[in-house]
Design a protein around this motif. Sequence first.
Motif, PDB file in Angstrom:
ATOM      1  N   GLU A   1       0.829  -1.191   0.000  1.00 25.37           N
ATOM      2  CA  GLU A   1       0.000   0.000   0.000  1.00 25.37           C
ATOM      3  C   GLU A   1       0.869   1.248   0.000  1.00 25.37           C
ATOM      4  OE1 GLU A   1      -3.105   2.180   2.954  1.00 25.37           O
ATOM      5  OE2 GLU A   1      -3.230   0.001   2.815  1.00 25.37           O
ATOM      6  N   GLN A   2       0.507   2.187  -0.868  1.00 28.21           N
ATOM      7  CA  GLN A   2       1.257   3.423  -0.972  1.00 28.21           C
ATOM      8  C   GLN A   2       0.933   4.319   0.230  1.00 28.21           C
ATOM      9  OE1 GLN A   2       0.389   5.660  -4.504  1.00 28.21           O
ATOM     10  NE2 GLN A   2       2.518   6.124  -4.831  1.00 28.21           N
ATOM     11  N   GLN A   3       1.922   5.016   0.706  1.00 24.13           N
ATOM     12  CA  GLN A   3       1.743   5.901   1.851  1.00 24.13           C
ATOM     13  C   GLN A   3       0.749   7.006   1.477  1.00 24.13           C
ATOM     14  OE1 GLN A   3       5.452   7.436   3.218  1.00 24.13           O
ATOM     15  NE2 GLN A   3       4.589   8.353   5.024  1.00 24.13           N
ATOM     16  N   LYS A   4      -0.235   7.271   2.361  1.00 30.38           N
ATOM     17  CA  LYS A   4      -1.260   8.277   2.088  1.00 30.38           C
ATOM     18  C   LYS A   4      -0.908   9.650   2.634  1.00 30.38           C
ATOM     19  CE  LYS A   4      -5.335   5.508   1.528  1.00 30.38           C
ATOM     20  NZ  LYS A   4      -6.771   5.556   1.788  1.00 30.38           N
ATOM     21  N   LEU A   5      -0.043   9.697   3.638  1.00 29.24           N
ATOM     22  CA  LEU A   5       0.348  10.970   4.242  1.00 29.24           C
ATOM     23  C   LEU A   5       1.862  11.025   4.343  1.00 29.24           C
ATOM     24  CD1 LEU A   5      -0.323  13.617   5.733  1.00 29.24           C
ATOM     25  CD2 LEU A   5      -0.452  12.269   7.834  1.00 29.24           C
ATOM     26  N   TRP A   6       2.404  12.130   3.905  1.00 28.89           N
ATOM     27  CA  TRP A   6       3.841  12.323   3.926  1.00 28.89           C
ATOM     28  C   TRP A   6       4.094  13.763   4.348  1.00 28.89           C
ATOM     29  CZ3 TRP A   6       7.195  15.267   0.731  1.00 28.89           C
ATOM     30  CH2 TRP A   6       8.532  14.894   0.757  1.00 28.89           C
ATOM     31  N   VAL A   7       4.791  13.980   5.454  1.00 27.99           N
ATOM     32  CA  VAL A   7       5.103  15.323   5.947  1.00 27.99           C
ATOM     33  C   VAL A   7       6.587  15.364   6.259  1.00 27.99           C
ATOM     34  CG1 VAL A   7       4.615  17.083   7.689  1.00 27.99           C
ATOM     35  CG2 VAL A   7       2.790  15.534   6.959  1.00 27.99           C
TER      36      VAL A   7
END
Length: 126
Positions: free
Chosen positions: A2-8
């Motif tokens: 699953e691709q990461q949905k949140l990246w900060v």
Amino acid sequence: MEQQKLWVEPIGSIIVARMRGACTEEMLSECQERVLALAKDTQQVKVLYDALEMETPDVDLVLMQQRLEADTKDKLGAVPLRKAILVPNSRLAYLARIAFGAAGEGDYRVFYNDMAQAILWLEDRK
């Protein structure tokens, strides 16, 4: 996988918050917490919210972002964040203006598919 949905993450002098797919309350809260933590830790006040791959959120999430924005001043003090919101269409732009502009304060601008212009605006402090 699953691709990461949140990246900060901080990139140079800008905190980049990228959201993909369907947004949830938990994802929105986590994004805000991570942005504020980075702003405090790094003393960076420029934030690029990349919503180019985000699905259109429910109105409840827009209103939740309004509340989070109102709380930001209490958490960061006198230093306001300068926010560029990158969107793919006019529907998300409209919702972003409601979510980020409702507090009546704040330094924000919505950009349509133009990351380069968003970064230039963030870097321009007149």
